[in-house]
Design an enzyme around this catalytic site. Structure first.
Site, PDB file in Angstrom:
ATOM      1  N   SER A  33       0.822  -1.216   0.000  1.00 16.17           N
ATOM      2  CA  SER A  33       0.000   0.000   0.000  1.00 16.17           C
ATOM      3  C   SER A  33       0.854   1.264   0.000  1.00 16.17           C
ATOM      4  CB  SER A  33      -0.899   0.013   1.233  1.00 16.17           C
ATOM      5  OG  SER A  33      -1.707  -1.121   1.250  1.00 16.17           O
ATOM      6  N   THR A  76      -3.120  -0.011   6.935  1.00 14.39           N
ATOM      7  CA  THR A  76      -3.007   0.353   5.522  1.00 14.39           C
ATOM      8  C   THR A  76      -3.199   1.854   5.252  1.00 14.39           C
ATOM      9  OG1 THR A  76      -3.669  -1.823   4.811  1.00 14.39           O
ATOM     10  CG2 THR A  76      -4.047  -0.045   3.235  1.00 14.39           C
ATOM     11  N   HIS A  99     -33.579   8.366  11.283  1.00 16.94           N
ATOM     12  CA  HIS A  99     -34.413   7.360  11.904  1.00 16.94           C
ATOM     13  C   HIS A  99     -35.070   6.470  10.856  1.00 16.94           C
ATOM     14  CE1 HIS A  99     -36.823   5.694  15.103  1.00 16.94           C
ATOM     15  NE2 HIS A  99     -37.908   5.862  14.380  1.00 16.94           N
ATOM     16  N   GLU A 151     -28.318   6.499  15.021  1.00 19.79           N
ATOM     17  CA  GLU A 151     -29.001   7.661  15.624  1.00 19.79           C
ATOM     18  C   GLU A 151     -28.759   7.711  17.133  1.00 19.79           C
ATOM     19  OE1 GLU A 151     -33.415   7.618  15.811  1.00 19.79           O
ATOM     20  OE2 GLU A 151     -33.266   5.593  15.044  1.00 19.79           O
TER      21      GLU A 151
END
Ligand code: NDP
Length: 461
Positions: A14, A312, A437, A442
């Site tokens: 990476s 990474t 919702h 939430e």
């Protein structure tokens, strides 16, 4: 003195590929060498194939959960060989993309092990020749710790081999209590393997919030994983029936595969570090300054080979900062503060910032907001699984300094929570954010009353 390359990168994972691609994209002459496969651990035998295996293993529960929603699921069966073949196709595709990214910017790609001969010379072993470079970036990463002092370690696998097992074992024993151990335990258990984890400490996932650790432990046990804490392997032996793992406390566990998930070691051995004069720390990691520069003026290191945060996205960020600093005339230090992370255990953990224990020690005055609830999906599925959400708030500044979630999609939530937390959001900012919702997330903006508080590090009940 003229060099063959402006930059030579050792390691095509990476960090290395990102640096090579960006620097070559600016018009510099770049060479890059990789001894195994481009993409590195994350793509070839780490994060990416792991997540595919996690998806595969979650279907068993999905089939069960479906009945509560009115579905009748017929006979199901699972084909490990097919999963591995499909996984291999996908990682080969990704490996191709990594190569293509380098080809597109005219980097020279070498499929060979490369070692340093001197601060400006790199030997390409497969070609038996030496190339020179003005700047060198070491991004060779790490490899699983194989605990060679353990009698019978040669019978054990690590994550490297787990991705390519010819067949799914019936019983597996996994040593370790970190990311790899809990993620693979979830994968194997989900695929029907009799799974045991053996961890040396009192509770799995040492660096995580205790609520997440304890709840994950409970949820894993509900899914049939045996979690043994305060224990270590003393030996592994071959038997007529497979393998036998003897624990220090005397118990012997029978298994078909034994996996060591005991962390990773940097790949700095026989890399020419002494020849080039690059300083290593006690653990073999390369010592770097805040710009990723080693003690040798023209050599840098990014990613797991340097002893910072072995993830990474961190390696990629360090590579980008290196490119900015050295090739774009814009000195940029990597920012290692507030790094969100996810554990793809089942259920998942997403976490940003301090744990409660760290906050008690470092901050002292705190409000802790906690919710433990059954996710909506399980009201009909009937599954006995809890979601846990927790916010840790500095009660003097009102800043949210820790956010932890255990439950479905916790990793996705961690990514989003990391943005306001990086910006210094307060609990009041969370409170004035409208809820979405019906979601689980939430709960993060509707926990109005602290569950408990701390004053000067002392819990107030
Ligand atoms: P970790 O560092 O997460 O965990 C290693 C585990 O092995 C710990 O439980 C540790 O115990 C234990 N251990 C270490 N040495 C010994 C020993 N000699 N005897 C007994 N137990 C021992 O490493 P992993 O191998 O799980 O993962 C490697 C790295 O890969 C991680 O650090 C992470 O950065 C990365 N990774 C990230 C993932 C993600 O982002 N989702 C997924 C997988 C890996 P103790 O805690 O007590 O020291």
């Amino acid at each position: 003195m003229t060099y063959d390359y402006d930059l030579f990168v050792i390691g095509g994972g990476s960090g290395g590929v990102r640096a090579g691609r960006m620097v070559a994209g600016l018009g510099n002459r770049v060479g890059i060498a990789e001894e195994f496969r481009y993409g590195g651990t994350c793509v070839i035998r780490g994060c990416v194939p792991k997540k595919l295996l996690v998806y595969a293993s979650s279907f068993a529960e999905n089939f069960e959960d479906a009945t509560g929603f009115g579905w009748k699921v017929g006979d199901t069966s699972f084909d490990w060989a097919k999963l591995i073949a499909n996984k291999d196709l996908e990682i080969s595709r990704l490996e191709g993309l990594y190569r293509k990214g380098l080809e597109n910017v005219n980097a020279d790609i070498f499929d060979t092990r490369a070692v340093l001969e001197s601060p400006h010379e790199v030997r390409l072993l497969a070609e038996d020749r030496v190339v020179t470079a003005e700047k060198i970036l070491i991004a060779v990463g790490g490899t699983p710790h194989r605990q060679t002092e353990l009698p019978g370690h040669e019978y054990c696998i690590t994550s490297d081999e787990a991705f390519d097992l010819k067949q799914l074992p019936e019983r597996i024993v996994i040593a370790g209590g970190g990311y790899v151990a809990v993620e693979f335990a979830g994968v194997f258990a989900g695929l029907g393997v009799d799974t045991t984890i053996v961890y040396r400490g009192p509770e799995i996932l040492r660096h995580f919030d205790m609520d997440m650790r304890q709840h994950l432990h409970q949820e894993m046990q509900k899914k049939g994983v045996r979690v043994i804490c305060d224990e270590t392997f003393s030996k592994v032996e071959k038997t007529d029936d497979g393998l036998a793992v003897s624990l220090a406390g005397g118990e012997v566990l029978a298994a078909d595969q034994v996996m060591l998930a005991l962390g990773r070691v940097p790949l700095t051995r026989q890399l020419g570090m002494t020849k080039a004069g690059v300083e290593l720390d006690w653990s073999g990691h390369i010592v770097v300054d805040e710009y990723s520069r080693t003690n040798v003026e023209n050599i840098w290191a990014v990613g797991d080979v340097s002893n910072r945060v072995p993830l990474t996205p961190v390696a990629i960020h360090e590579a980008m900062c290196f490119m900015e600093t050295e090739f774009n005339d814009n000195p940029t230090m990597p920012d290692h503060d507030i790094i969100a992370t996810a554990v793809f255990s089942q259920p998942e953990i997403g976490t940003v910032g301090m744990t409660e224990d760290e906050a008690v020690e470092m901050v002292g005055n705190l409000n802790i907001f906690k919710a433990v609830f059954r996710p909506m999906k399980h009201t009909l599925s009937g599954r006995d699984e809890k979601t846990v959400m927790k916010l840790i708030v500095d009660s003097d500044s009102d800043k949210v300094i820790g956010a932890h979630v255990l439950g479905p999609d916790a990793g996705e939530m961690a990514q989003l929570m990391a943005i306001p937390m990086k910006m210094g959001a307060t609990k009041a900012d969370f409170d004035r954010t409208m809820a979405v919702h019906p979601t689980a997330a939430e709960e993060l903006v509707t926990m109005y009353q602290p569950s408990y508080s701390y004053a000067d590090g002392v819990r107030q009940d």
